[in-house]
Design an enzyme around this catalytic site. Sequence first.
Site, PDB file in Angstrom:
ATOM      1  N   ASP A 118      58.555 106.744  69.407  1.00 35.78           N
ATOM      2  CA  ASP A 118      58.889 108.061  69.932  1.00 35.78           C
ATOM      3  C   ASP A 118      60.082 107.892  70.867  1.00 35.78           C
ATOM      4  OD1 ASP A 118      59.031 110.584  70.966  1.00 35.78           O
ATOM      5  OD2 ASP A 118      57.257 110.376  72.244  1.00 35.78           O
ATOM      6  N   GLU A 119      61.258 108.086  70.310  1.00 39.24           N
ATOM      7  CA  GLU A 119      62.496 107.894  71.063  1.00 39.24           C
ATOM      8  C   GLU A 119      62.493 106.557  71.815  1.00 39.24           C
ATOM      9  OE1 GLU A 119      63.312 111.493  73.342  1.00 39.24           O
ATOM     10  OE2 GLU A 119      64.024 112.381  71.476  1.00 39.24           O
ATOM     11  N   PRO A 120      62.325 105.440  71.085  1.00 38.73           N
ATOM     12  CA  PRO A 120      62.214 104.135  71.750  1.00 38.73           C
ATOM     13  C   PRO A 120      63.484 103.715  72.489  1.00 38.73           C
ATOM     14  CG  PRO A 120      62.455 103.867  69.374  1.00 38.73           C
ATOM     15  CD  PRO A 120      62.245 105.329  69.621  1.00 38.73           C
ATOM     16  N   THR A 201      67.656 113.604  68.517  1.00 41.16           N
ATOM     17  CA  THR A 201      67.531 114.764  69.383  1.00 41.16           C
ATOM     18  C   THR A 201      68.925 115.266  69.737  1.00 41.16           C
ATOM     19  OG1 THR A 201      65.485 113.958  70.352  1.00 41.16           O
ATOM     20  CG2 THR A 201      66.744 115.520  71.671  1.00 41.16           C
TER      21      THR A 201
END
Length: 482
Positions: A118-120, A201
């Site tokens: 998750d959005e690392p 994003t």
Amino acid sequence: MPPNLSLLIFLLATMAYRSLAVGVNWGTTASHPLPPAKVVELLKSNNITRVKLFDADPLVLEALSGSNLGVTVGIPNGLLRSLNSSKKAAQSWVHDNVTRYVSSGDSRVKIEYVAVGDEPFLRSYGEQFHPFVLGAAINIQTALTQANLDSKVKVVVPCSFDSYLSETSLPSKGHFRADVNRTMIQLLTFLSKHNSPFFATISPFLAFQQYKNISLDFTLFKIYTKAHNDSRRMYKNSFDLNYDILVNALSTVGFPKIEIVVSQIGWPTDGGPNATSHAAETFMKGLMNRLRSKLGTPLRPRDPPVETYIFSLLDEDQRSISTGNFERHWGVFTFDGQAKYRFDFTQGSNSLVNAQNVEYLPSKWCVVNNNRDLSNATASALNACSLADCSALSPGGSCSNISWPGNISYAFNSYYQQRNQSADSCDFGGLGLITTVNPSVDNCRFLVQLNTSLSDTLHPASVSQWITLLVTAILLLLPRFT
Ligand SMILES: *[C@@H]1O[C@H](CO)[C@@H](O)[C@H](O)[C@H]1NC(C)=O
Ligand SMILES: *[C@@H]1O[C@H](CO)[C@@H](O)[C@H](O)[C@H]1NC(C)=O
Ligand SMILES: *[C@@H]1O[C@H](CO)[C@@H](O)[C@H](O)[C@H]1NC(C)=O
Ligand SMILES: *[C@@H]1O[C@H](CO)[C@@H](O)[C@H](O)[C@H]1NC(C)=O
Ligand SMILES: *[C@@H]1O[C@H](CO)[C@@H](O)[C@H](O)[C@H]1NC(C)=O
Ligand SMILES: *[C@@H]1O[C@H](CO)[C@@H](O)[C@H](O)[C@H]1NC(C)=O
Ligand SMILES: *[C@@H]1O[C@H](CO)[C@@H](O)[C@H](O)[C@H]1NC(C)=O
Ligand SMILES: *[C@@H]1O[C@H](CO)[C@@H](O)[C@H](O)[C@H]1NC(C)=O
Ligand SMILES: *[C@@H]1O[C@H](CO)[C@@H](O)[C@H](O)[C@H]1NC(C)=O
Ligand SMILES: *[C@@H]1O[C@H](CO)[C@@H](O)[C@H](O)[C@H]1NC(C)=O
Ligand SMILES: *[C@@H]1O[C@H](CO)[C@@H](O)[C@H](O)[C@H]1NC(C)=O
Ligand SMILES: *[C@@H]1O[C@H](CO)[C@@H](O)[C@H](O)[C@H]1NC(C)=O
């Protein structure tokens, strides 16, 4: 009209129709999440056809089964290390969280993507996840291929808004952040090899705070705003500008054509300056019009942005507020599934449809007892806020101008609701008082939490589980009686 021309028009129309796909992110970092079945109902009644999850919660996937919604399941960052180092772990993950659902006949879940991490690459995480992302993605890809699912399910890695940037806010200077550059090139090589899109994003809301020469009007798609001139390429809004910063970053490292999916985009409505329902409504309507125009951007004139996931479906009262109090207010709907503004996911001018038959706790609130000495109340309130959610009290928030001790009451109530209205959670050393009179003022809503107790909703699946258990028990016990 000649038949071949009408056929052509028909084909073009269906292509255009198919090409725009707007989904939502469904996060569950909430103290009292709306029950999955209600959320699926909410998605369907708003004609939302795609949903992106942050994990693979069995209750959520069960609720989605048979729904025909396109689904992205997520792998939390905490699992990346083990998925990088163990092919077996990746196989089990795919078996438990993908295979089981995609191949179960009428009740299957249409899983389209597995989001690895998750959005690392979020800057605030430092480099802790960088070494595992690619290995985990490769192992998941291999496991999907072994399960014969690689043609249906693609592996993607959602990248945060801050993994790419442009110091001057000019798209032609867009590049990846130096510390992710190398990993990004490896990731992009992997994605193109498997024909998978790049998930990223785009955040005009955060770009507005970050880039000093971007105006709110430019960010909110206002038509009369001054265009930005990037060596003859003209930008009329912040979405196109940020999209092309990303396109340029991708081109710079040799992937000018890779498909982009906007994995998160939205506008928060509380907890900070310009985070209002009014601004969010303007932004969302502008965004939908922008996407429906099916125009390309100056750097990709023939390849318009199509697949887009709104961030987010619902407010989540336990999201981290390390980047700002607005983090808990990204929802198009409030935590209980009520629309915050007029907007609509399908072409036309419908309104959003609210969640139906939502079950709340009783109409009770906890407020400060004005008959007591309140000289120590602030400490209790701050303590309540550290455990519950007081983001609406922050500067610019919807409750920021309720006067003292109204803000103490707000804090007490937030804690009381989070604790399921248990009487002892409204004690505060004798300073709290339970009331049935709604203390909300103007836009400042003192909420009543959801009743998330499952007792009255016996799910069909659990009935069948009980039957299976019963039959098994009988079969096991049977020999003893013969
Ligand atoms: C959903 O789609 C149906 C059929 O196209 C339409 O009648 C309905 O108004 C839409 N609802 C919303 C909320 O857009
Ligand atoms: C990732 O997994 C590979 C293969 O098991 C291993 O060689 C490598 O050390 C792992 N990376 C890290 C940073 O642990
Ligand atoms: C499947 O996903 C769930 C929820 O994200 C997780 O708890 C579980 O560990 C996963 N299964 C495997 C085998 O990793
Ligand atoms: C923003 O300002 C910088 C200098 O401060 C300038 O170089 C740049 O062109 C401006 N960006 C836009 C999009 O106008
Ligand atoms: C990223 O890597 C590419 C290719 O090696 C290089 O041209 C570029 O300058 C690098 N960018 C940054 C920001 O380090
Ligand atoms: C945009 O800037 C270029 C110089 O980079 C200039 O030649 C051009 O006239 C400008 N266009 C407009 C519409 O301002
Ligand atoms: C946006 O927020 C800034 C900073 O608080 C404020 O100065 C400005 O007036 C706000 N703009 C609008 C249109 O609300
Ligand atoms: C929540 O709903 C259940 C089932 O309707 C009910 O038994 C329970 O008392 C409710 N809980 C509270 C705290 O009101
Ligand atoms: C407020 O807190 C101080 C220090 O803990 C304590 O001495 C004082 O008695 C408290 N006052 C009231 C009214 O509770
Ligand atoms: C408090 O803020 C709300 C919205 O931010 C506004 O509508 C209201 O007029 C404000 N009240 C006072 C007393 O300033
Ligand atoms: C409530 O308002 C008072 C006075 O403005 C302030 O000192 C206090 O910190 C506020 N408390 C909370 C919990 O926001
Ligand atoms: C509130 O009630 C729900 C449903 O019974 C339960 O899952 C949750 O743990 C409770 N929360 C607290 C803080 O007690």
